[in-house]
Motif scaffolding. Sequence first.
Motif, PDB file in Angstrom:
ATOM      1  N   PHE A  74      35.895  47.133  39.219  1.00 34.10           N
ATOM      2  CA  PHE A  74      34.522  46.626  39.071  1.00 34.10           C
ATOM      3  C   PHE A  74      34.504  45.402  38.155  1.00 34.10           C
ATOM      4  CE2 PHE A  74      32.708  51.203  39.676  1.00 34.10           C
ATOM      5  CZ  PHE A  74      33.044  51.141  41.014  1.00 34.10           C
ATOM      6  N   GLY A  75      35.289  45.455  37.087  1.00 32.75           N
ATOM      7  CA  GLY A  75      35.355  44.327  36.162  1.00 32.75           C
ATOM      8  C   GLY A  75      35.930  43.092  36.818  1.00 32.75           C
ATOM      9  N   TRP A  76      36.989  43.288  37.614  1.00 30.42           N
ATOM     10  CA  TRP A  76      37.589  42.154  38.337  1.00 30.42           C
ATOM     11  C   TRP A  76      36.577  41.567  39.314  1.00 30.42           C
ATOM     12  CZ3 TRP A  76      41.188  43.714  35.193  1.00 30.42           C
ATOM     13  CH2 TRP A  76      42.390  43.008  35.077  1.00 30.42           C
ATOM     14  N   ALA A  77      35.847  42.438  39.998  1.00 33.20           N
ATOM     15  CA  ALA A  77      34.853  41.971  40.960  1.00 33.20           C
ATOM     16  C   ALA A  77      33.761  41.167  40.272  1.00 33.20           C
ATOM     17  CB  ALA A  77      34.242  43.165  41.703  1.00 33.20           C
ATOM     18  N   GLN A  78      33.272  41.646  39.128  1.00 33.32           N
ATOM     19  CA  GLN A  78      32.212  40.946  38.402  1.00 33.32           C
ATOM     20  C   GLN A  78      32.680  39.570  37.938  1.00 33.32           C
ATOM     21  OE1 GLN A  78      28.933  42.042  37.801  1.00 33.32           O
ATOM     22  NE2 GLN A  78      29.481  43.636  39.261  1.00 33.32           N
ATOM     23  N   ASP A  79      33.949  39.465  37.570  1.00 32.78           N
ATOM     24  CA  ASP A  79      34.478  38.207  37.052  1.00 32.78           C
ATOM     25  C   ASP A  79      34.410  37.093  38.095  1.00 32.78           C
ATOM     26  OD1 ASP A  79      36.076  37.049  34.638  1.00 32.78           O
ATOM     27  OD2 ASP A  79      37.243  36.424  36.394  1.00 32.78           O
ATOM     28  N   ASN A  80      34.556  37.451  39.357  1.00 27.29           N
ATOM     29  CA  ASN A  80      34.460  36.445  40.410  1.00 27.29           C
ATOM     30  C   ASN A  80      33.070  36.402  41.031  1.00 27.29           C
ATOM     31  OD1 ASN A  80      35.532  34.409  42.116  1.00 27.29           O
ATOM     32  ND2 ASN A  80      35.892  35.889  43.739  1.00 27.29           N
TER      33      ASN A  80
END
Length: 521
Positions: free
Chosen positions: A70-76
């Motif tokens: 989820f964190g990786w997704a939010q970053d992009n």
Amino acid sequence: MAENDKSRPEPKPSEDTYRTGEVKVVGTDEDAAIDGVDPVYAAKARVLNRAIQDIGMGRYQWQLFVVIGFGWAQDNLWPIVTSLILTPVTNEFSVSRPPLLTLAQNIGLLAGAIFWGFGCDIFGRKWGFNLTIGITAVFGMVAASSPNFAVVGVFISLTGSGVGGNLPVDSAIFLEFLPRSHQYLLTVLSIYWAFAQLLATLIAWPLLGNLTCQQDTVCTRSENMGWRYFMITMGGIALIMFIIRFVFFSIYESPKYYMGKGRDEDAVRIVHEVARRNGRTSNLTIDDLKACESLGDGSTAHTDAAAAIKRKLEKINLTHIRSLFASRKLMMSTSLIITVWAFIGLAFPLYNAFIPYTLAIKGAELGDGSTYITYRNSCIIAVLGVPGAVLGGILVEVKYMGRKGTLAAATVLTGIFIYGSTTAKSSNTLLAWNCMYSFFSNVMYAVLYAFTPEIFPTKDRGTGNALTATANRVFGIMAPIIAMFANLKTAAPVYTSGALFLVAGLTTLLIPYESRGKAAL
């Protein structure tokens, strides 16, 4: 830097070997990332590393892999969100300098990375793990109520302050629960990036495509509600992710954080909790950690907040920086990879952050500038990013291509297809050029994130990654500033971005190391 597996000797017991209770820990190259800190902390960290390795990869880590994604997704996701709302926000508020919105977000991202990156060593990883997405969700939804462009910029910046902390915090807590044998999963997480972009554009297509003012028309709020609904939706998705993390997933505080605070009992308790959730048992005891407190030199563990900050700073101290420039070959490698990150850090947002805006402007010039077509095309472009990320993971293992060859080719091709977009005589042709750009830029990033840490020696890898990330963020802030003065309605930003990708690709070929088929040193 890397060397062949066969030339790597097995670690032998020496003065760097500690036996604590039933756990024997040998100072190896893999442990060297904690070099430079006080010996008691280093010894206890080795004990915890071995305990996690003994537990192995299990249910808890796989669940963590999902929620960390989820964190990786939010970053992009949120840089894409900002690029998607740029056109309707510009039209509604008659903005003379649209790139200011991207600049506001990049400043927030940098501030978030600094605050949460250092803060997680003071108040713990668990708080940052939950709060970063929570902050993103709240300010993302509130931004939908903005009455003017300045307020939109403020809330976008505040959203970025949460987004910027995702990777520093999430990568730290993920690595500290991963057994060494599965640390490659940190690279696999990049697949969330491509899907995040696809998700954003899929949602933007109906909302922004149908509820947004047409280009070059008088734009009122009532006719331009699409971007506001879009912000509420994306903030709502972030809120769902926050709820899943906070309510439905029981995140444990990092054992190393507790150990660094002098709470050895809690560190041992967490290790046993992870083992229990995995259906395993651990032999780690409090005595194993206490035994590290006497190393024959009278050392004691430093556990206060100042010591935590010191340990973070020691990763980027001058000793580690000098190590990355210790020889002519190392100096060349380090300098070139930092340069590549800097060029890409400027080139990527200079073009990618303004793709929907460019599509709308160019589409209007070509007689096909409807908002529906603009966001439909953005969605199609995002779809091509998914196979690009997968292909990157395949090509890096191909003989004669490897990391360096794939990275150089993908980066150069990214620049070439950006240049090609300037020749488009129709909306469909422009779409085709941008699809190829999206495909190869995703190949590029997939390789870049894997190749960069592999060419740094382990003991200096944290410093090397920090230097490349800093160069990337600083040059990212420069992108919207250049876009403002170059004028997005001209081809100048496009030419500049394309040139930077070409130079970055050619620079990659000069890097003296290739890490394919070799173990990281």
